[in-house]
Scaffold this motif. Structure first.
Motif, PDB file in Angstrom:
ATOM      1  N   GLU A  40       0.459   3.888  -3.807  1.00  0.00           N
ATOM      2  CA  GLU A  40      -0.478   5.012  -3.875  1.00  0.00           C
ATOM      3  C   GLU A  40      -1.846   4.648  -3.302  1.00  0.00           C
ATOM      4  N   VAL A  41      -2.312   3.431  -3.564  1.00  0.00           N
ATOM      5  CA  VAL A  41      -3.634   3.033  -3.085  1.00  0.00           C
ATOM      6  C   VAL A  41      -3.647   2.891  -1.560  1.00  0.00           C
ATOM      7  N   ASP A  44      -3.808   6.818  -0.108  1.00  0.00           N
ATOM      8  CA  ASP A  44      -4.864   7.765  -0.490  1.00  0.00           C
ATOM      9  C   ASP A  44      -6.201   7.037  -0.562  1.00  0.00           C
ATOM     10  N   VAL A  49      -8.098   6.585  -6.431  1.00  0.00           N
ATOM     11  CA  VAL A  49      -6.836   6.137  -7.037  1.00  0.00           C
ATOM     12  C   VAL A  49      -7.122   5.156  -8.170  1.00  0.00           C
TER      13      VAL A  49
END
Length: 73
Positions: A40-41, A44, A49
């Motif tokens: 995820e990091v 985005d 995050v």
């Protein structure tokens, strides 16, 4: 609300991820949670995050909003 800032993370050899805010420890992620965080990091805004994963994204006007007559029940 201002954008979150000051978060950093470090990935250890064993897969553990440590997130800090400023120079203070915020959280440690292990196993599948660490893997989900890393994907995820990368995809985005890293600061947003990390703020969300540490639970540090609710900062701002919560106290003033709570006292507003419209929210008094």
């Amino acid at each position: 609300m201002p954008r979150p800032q000051g978060f950093t993370y470090a990935q250890q050899r064993d897969g553990t991820v440590t997130i800090t805010h400023g120079s203070r420890h915020a959280t440690t992620l292990r196993g599948s949670r660490a893997a989900r965080f890393l994907t995820e990091v990368d995809s985005d805004d890293p600061q947003l995050v990390m703020a969300r994963w540490t639970g540090n994204y609710k900062r701002g006007n919560e106290r003033t909003a709570r006292a507003h007559p419209r929210n008094a029940r």
